[in-house]
Design a protein around this motif. Structure first.
Motif, PDB file in Angstrom:
ATOM      1  N   HIS A  22      40.778   6.626  -2.381  1.00 27.71           N
ATOM      2  CA  HIS A  22      41.033   5.194  -2.211  1.00 27.71           C
ATOM      3  C   HIS A  22      42.532   5.002  -1.970  1.00 27.71           C
ATOM      4  O   HIS A  22      43.339   5.655  -2.643  1.00 27.71           O
ATOM      5  CB  HIS A  22      40.593   4.456  -3.478  1.00 27.71           C
TER       6      HIS A  22
ATOM      7  N   ASP B 182      44.483   2.728  -2.939  1.00 25.81           N
ATOM      8  CA  ASP B 182      45.193   2.341  -4.169  1.00 25.81           C
ATOM      9  C   ASP B 182      45.664   3.564  -4.961  1.00 25.81           C
ATOM     10  O   ASP B 182      46.713   3.530  -5.595  1.00 25.81           O
ATOM     11  CB  ASP B 182      44.279   1.538  -5.105  1.00 25.81           C
ATOM     12  N   MET B 183      44.858   4.616  -4.983  1.00 28.56           N
ATOM     13  CA  MET B 183      45.152   5.757  -5.848  1.00 28.56           C
ATOM     14  C   MET B 183      46.046   6.786  -5.172  1.00 28.56           C
ATOM     15  O   MET B 183      46.498   7.738  -5.804  1.00 28.56           O
ATOM     16  CB  MET B 183      43.847   6.438  -6.293  1.00 28.56           C
TER      17      MET B 183
ATOM     18  N   SER C 156      53.393   6.185 -15.689  1.00 27.62           N
ATOM     19  CA  SER C 156      53.828   5.498 -16.921  1.00 27.62           C
ATOM     20  C   SER C 156      55.345   5.344 -16.947  1.00 27.62           C
ATOM     21  O   SER C 156      55.861   4.317 -17.384  1.00 27.62           O
ATOM     22  CB  SER C 156      53.370   6.270 -18.156  1.00 27.62           C
TER      23      SER C 156
ATOM     24  N   GLU D 137      48.067  -0.579 -12.357  1.00 30.00           N
ATOM     25  CA  GLU D 137      47.201  -1.230 -11.375  1.00 30.00           C
ATOM     26  C   GLU D 137      48.013  -2.139 -10.441  1.00 30.00           C
ATOM     27  O   GLU D 137      47.842  -2.112  -9.218  1.00 30.00           O
ATOM     28  CB  GLU D 137      46.132  -2.065 -12.092  1.00 30.00           C
TER      29      GLU D 137
ATOM     30  N   ASN E 159      34.755   4.947 -10.055  1.00 29.16           N
ATOM     31  CA  ASN E 159      35.662   6.018  -9.645  1.00 29.16           C
ATOM     32  C   ASN E 159      36.181   5.856  -8.222  1.00 29.16           C
ATOM     33  O   ASN E 159      37.265   6.337  -7.899  1.00 29.16           O
ATOM     34  CB  ASN E 159      34.957   7.372  -9.767  1.00 29.16           C
TER      35      ASN E 159
ATOM     36  N   GLY F 219      36.478   2.833  -6.742  1.00 29.65           N
ATOM     37  CA  GLY F 219      36.750   1.402  -6.558  1.00 29.65           C
ATOM     38  C   GLY F 219      38.221   1.015  -6.506  1.00 29.65           C
ATOM     39  O   GLY F 219      38.533  -0.174  -6.534  1.00 29.65           O
ATOM     40  N   GLY F 220      39.137   1.988  -6.458  1.00 29.99           N
ATOM     41  CA  GLY F 220      40.556   1.636  -6.382  1.00 29.99           C
ATOM     42  C   GLY F 220      41.166   1.423  -7.747  1.00 29.99           C
ATOM     43  O   GLY F 220      40.594   1.808  -8.763  1.00 29.99           O
ATOM     44  N   ALA F 221      42.371   0.806  -7.756  1.00 26.68           N
ATOM     45  CA  ALA F 221      43.131   0.651  -8.998  1.00 26.68           C
ATOM     46  C   ALA F 221      42.471  -0.381  -9.910  1.00 26.68           C
ATOM     47  O   ALA F 221      42.021  -1.423  -9.453  1.00 26.68           O
ATOM     48  CB  ALA F 221      44.568   0.241  -8.682  1.00 26.68           C
ATOM     49  N   MET F 222      42.392  -0.071 -11.202  1.00 27.46           N
ATOM     50  CA  MET F 222      41.740  -0.934 -12.180  1.00 27.46           C
ATOM     51  C   MET F 222      42.709  -1.235 -13.332  1.00 27.46           C
ATOM     52  O   MET F 222      43.678  -0.517 -13.550  1.00 27.46           O
ATOM     53  CB  MET F 222      40.502  -0.249 -12.768  1.00 27.46           C
ATOM     54  N   ALA F 223      42.349  -2.272 -14.102  1.00 29.47           N
ATOM     55  CA  ALA F 223      43.224  -2.738 -15.182  1.00 29.47           C
ATOM     56  C   ALA F 223      42.729  -2.237 -16.544  1.00 29.47           C
ATOM     57  O   ALA F 223      41.702  -1.576 -16.656  1.00 29.47           O
ATOM     58  CB  ALA F 223      43.280  -4.263 -15.153  1.00 29.47           C
TER      59      ALA F 223
ATOM     60  N   ASP G 248      43.403   1.555 -16.430  1.00 27.61           N
ATOM     61  CA  ASP G 248      44.692   1.669 -15.732  1.00 27.61           C
ATOM     62  C   ASP G 248      45.133   3.145 -15.744  1.00 27.61           C
ATOM     63  O   ASP G 248      45.008   3.818 -16.770  1.00 27.61           O
ATOM     64  CB  ASP G 248      45.733   0.797 -16.438  1.00 27.61           C
ATOM     65  N   PRO G 249      45.617   3.646 -14.589  1.00 28.53           N
ATOM     66  CA  PRO G 249      45.982   5.076 -14.551  1.00 28.53           C
ATOM     67  C   PRO G 249      47.113   5.447 -15.511  1.00 28.53           C
ATOM     68  O   PRO G 249      47.320   6.634 -15.770  1.00 28.53           O
ATOM     69  CB  PRO G 249      46.390   5.308 -13.089  1.00 28.53           C
ATOM     70  N   THR G 250      47.829   4.464 -16.033  1.00 25.20           N
ATOM     71  CA  THR G 250      48.876   4.793 -17.017  1.00 25.20           C
ATOM     72  C   THR G 250      48.275   5.244 -18.348  1.00 25.20           C
ATOM     73  O   THR G 250      49.000   5.728 -19.204  1.00 25.20           O
ATOM     74  CB  THR G 250      49.776   3.574 -17.298  1.00 25.20           C
TER      75      THR G 250
ATOM     76  N   TYR H  94      43.453   9.746 -15.760  1.00 25.28           N
ATOM     77  CA  TYR H  94      43.168   9.764 -14.322  1.00 25.28           C
ATOM     78  C   TYR H  94      43.877  10.967 -13.704  1.00 25.28           C
ATOM     79  O   TYR H  94      45.063  11.180 -13.944  1.00 25.28           O
ATOM     80  CB  TYR H  94      43.647   8.462 -13.671  1.00 25.28           C
TER      81      TYR H  94
ATOM     82  N   GLY I 197      39.977  10.601  -9.437  1.00 17.97           N
ATOM     83  CA  GLY I 197      38.869  10.623 -10.380  1.00 17.97           C
ATOM     84  C   GLY I 197      39.328  10.472 -11.821  1.00 17.97           C
ATOM     85  O   GLY I 197      40.432  10.919 -12.183  1.00 17.97           O
ATOM     86  N   TYR I 198      38.470   9.831 -12.613  1.00 17.58           N
ATOM     87  CA  TYR I 198      38.786   9.668 -14.033  1.00 17.58           C
ATOM     88  C   TYR I 198      38.465  10.937 -14.799  1.00 17.58           C
ATOM     89  O   TYR I 198      37.528  11.670 -14.472  1.00 17.58           O
ATOM     90  CB  TYR I 198      37.992   8.505 -14.635  1.00 17.58           C
TER      91      TYR I 198
END
Lengths: 343, 238
Positions: free
Chosen positions: A123, A125-126, A143, A171, B125, B127-131, B135-137, B141, B147-148
């Protein structure tokens, strides 16, 4: 009563004006060129606004993304060379560390279903997470980027203007970067003008176009000039890099040595070519397709028999490929680094 | 005055959200190693068994939580993604509002089964960036390949043949044949204060760490380990 009506009218008119401006701006941010397919990117989950695109643009050009604040996205994706790393076979990142691949040109990303030469990213975004974390590229961590942007003089205000109150998150950073990258549309080349009936090819370009349609267009499908698939185009494997391409992601032997078919748009400026940048010019590329193909089990079906081109045909094909240069994309002032803090 | 009322109201609502009351069902997640509770908030967990197991990191996603009466779903949590972290006690408690349940208004909230997924579904997985917890922080991820990470378990065990008996298991993968998402269904008699227990000892006992002490990418082996991990969940009566 009259006064009330007047106020209401003014209010309604100003609302209307606001909506018109917003609509107008957003339309300008992303227009699907005539005759192109619908984009793959789901805009309903990341609505484009002028402020978000500008924020993404600022982040794209900001070395704050890298561990020691020296490398921005631009280092490997320069706007003047179709957002790739010109003149370097293998792109280098932080502290001149050399990667294993040539950075891909960035354009028409809304139509792309996977990213990286091997499609490891699913994607848009990623996508930015990979270079931010890579030891040879930016050697940082999303982070850490959140922390640095949160402590910055300008970013907290800019994020609040786009996303409302609340902390800066991974995000929000990724969606802002996507917003900017989605606007990088190249669809105004000479090829496009011919297609729209605004001009016509020279005889040589037209000969080249016929050769292209006969020999190249099943993989480099018009109008995006890629089929968005992974193919083995018969390059001899480089034993030092030992890059198995798509196989690294799927672990499927059928994907051995397959790489994403790149777009040919702006090919004049996106040299060197191939996933490892091994060819410095178009003539080396065409010679590979006529006499350099290495047979293997995963070789693209379309290349099982060599493409035969006379030297005149190669010149004509090259003339056509140069019609894919889009100056309004390469020198678009909205795509280059923002000069001063964007507000 | 109106503002003041709004603030008081908001504070009350926030308070009501944070604490369980009669209208809520509490799902407690309890991580144990055999008889011993794993609490990483003050440092690693050390077991005194023959394997000398040490646990440094234990994080996993619980998602798509459903409550069922026999085979019919009485409640399915919307936007159900919870990152459970054994070092954060707050992440070990999930509240479900009875008033969102079918038949919940009677206050009885009838259900006898709990169903949930361990991990993140494939649609999310891709669907792009999520909150929030997605969140990838949050460190769950993969960056080099999208992928998560469904489950992270890191520590030491004499079962591991790696240097210093280390093991590092990052289980994930959403694409077939390496889809490691697991669905867990367990019966429960308790309906107000349910404790879902994860026995890490049961998981480690099942894993062959002689060869596979470091798992960092999607694979069939990661799928197998994910099944073992899902098998380690049960409901404990208080």
């Amino acid at each position: 009563m009259n006064r009330l009506r007047k106020i209401a009218t003014i209010f309604a008119l100003s609302l209307l004006a606001m909506f018109t401006v917003a609509f107008h701006n957003d339309r300008l941010l992303f227009i699907v060129p005539d005759g192109w397919p619908a984009p793959v990117y789901d805009f309903s989950k990341n609505e484009l606004t002028q402020e978000k695109v500008e924020l993404g643009r600022k982040i794209f050009y900001d070395p704050i993304l890298s561990g020691n604040n020296t490398v921005s996205c631009e280092n490997c994706h320069s706007p003047y060379t179709a957002f790739t790393h010109v003149d370097h076979a293998l792109s280098h990142g932080i502290e001149d560390r050399i990667g294993t691949r040539n950075s891909p040109a960035l354009m028409n990303l809304a139509w792309q279903s996977s990213f990286m030469r091997d499609g490891a990213i699913n994607h848009l975004d990623m996508q930015a997470l990979a270079p931010i974390s890579s030891h040879t590229e930016m050697d940082s961590d999303i982070s850490d980027v959140v922390k640095k942007l949160s402590a910055h003089d300008e970013y907290p205000k800019l994020f609040a203007a786009v996303y409302g109150r609340g902390e800066i998150t991974g995000e929000k950073i990724l969606k802002s970067l996507s917003a900017f990258m989605l606007t990088l549309i190249s669809g105004s080349s000479r090829y496009d003008s011919v297609g729209r009936g605004l001009t016509s090819y020279t005889t040589q370009e037209n000969n080249g176009y016929q050769i292209f349609k006969r020999s190249c267009s099943t993989c480099h499908v018009e109008p995006l000039f890629t089929n968005d698939q992974f193919m083995n185009n018969g390059l001899p494997a480089d034993s030092a890099l030992a890059d198995l391409g798509r196989y690294n992601v799927t672990k499927n032997p059928a994907d051995f040595l397959k790489f994403k078919v790149p777009t040919l748009r702006n090919i004049e400026f996106s040299f060197p070519y191939m996933h490892d940048g091994r060819f410095r010019n178009l003539s080396q590329v065409l010679n590979h397709y006529t006499t350099g193909i290495v047979q293997s089990i995963s070789l693209a079906e379309q290349l099982q028999y060599p493409i035969r081109l006379t030297s005149n045909e190669k010149v004509d094909l090259t003339a056509f490929l140069l019609t894919l240069t889009d100056k309004s994309f390469l020198f678009n002032p909205r795509f280059v680094a923002p000069r001063r803090p964007t507000r | 005055m109106r503002n003041l009322f709004a603030i008081v109201f908001a504070v009350c609502m926030a308070h009501a959200k944070a604490t369980a009351n009669d209208s809520e069902i509490v799902l407690n997640i309890r991580c144990v190693y055999g008889e011993h509770q794993i609490d990483l908030s003050r440092g690693p967990f050390q077991a005194n068994d023959e394997l000398q197991t040490q646990i440094d990191v234990l994080r996993f996603y619980l998602s798509d939580i459903q409550l069922l009466q026999n085979d019919s779903i009485v409640y399915r949590e919307p936007n159900s993604f919870h990152l459970v972290d054994a070092s954060l006690t707050g992440s070990m408690r999930i509240l479900v509002d009875k008033f969102n349940m079918n038949g919940g208004k009677s206050g009885k909230a009838p259900f006898n089964k709990i169903r949930f997924s361990v991990g993140i579904d494939s649609a999310t997985n891709v669907g792009g960036a999520m909150a929030g917890d997605l969140d990838p922080t949050r460190g769950m991820y993969w960056t080099w390949q999208s992928g998560y990470i469904n489950v992270k378990l890191e520590g030491k065990s004499k079962k591991s043949s790696a240097a210093a008996h280390d093991f590092q298991l990052h289980l994930g993968g959403y694409a077939e044949p390496n889809n490691s998402l697991q669905i867990v269904m367990i019966r429960t008699k308790e309906v107000n204060n349910v404790t879902i227990e994860l026995d890490v000892k049961k998981f480690i006992d099942a894993v062959n760490m002689g060869e596979n002490h470091h798992v960092m990418s999607p694979s069939l082996f990661a799928v197998l380990l994910s099944k073992f991990f899902a098998d380690a969940f049960s409901v404990k009566s208080q």
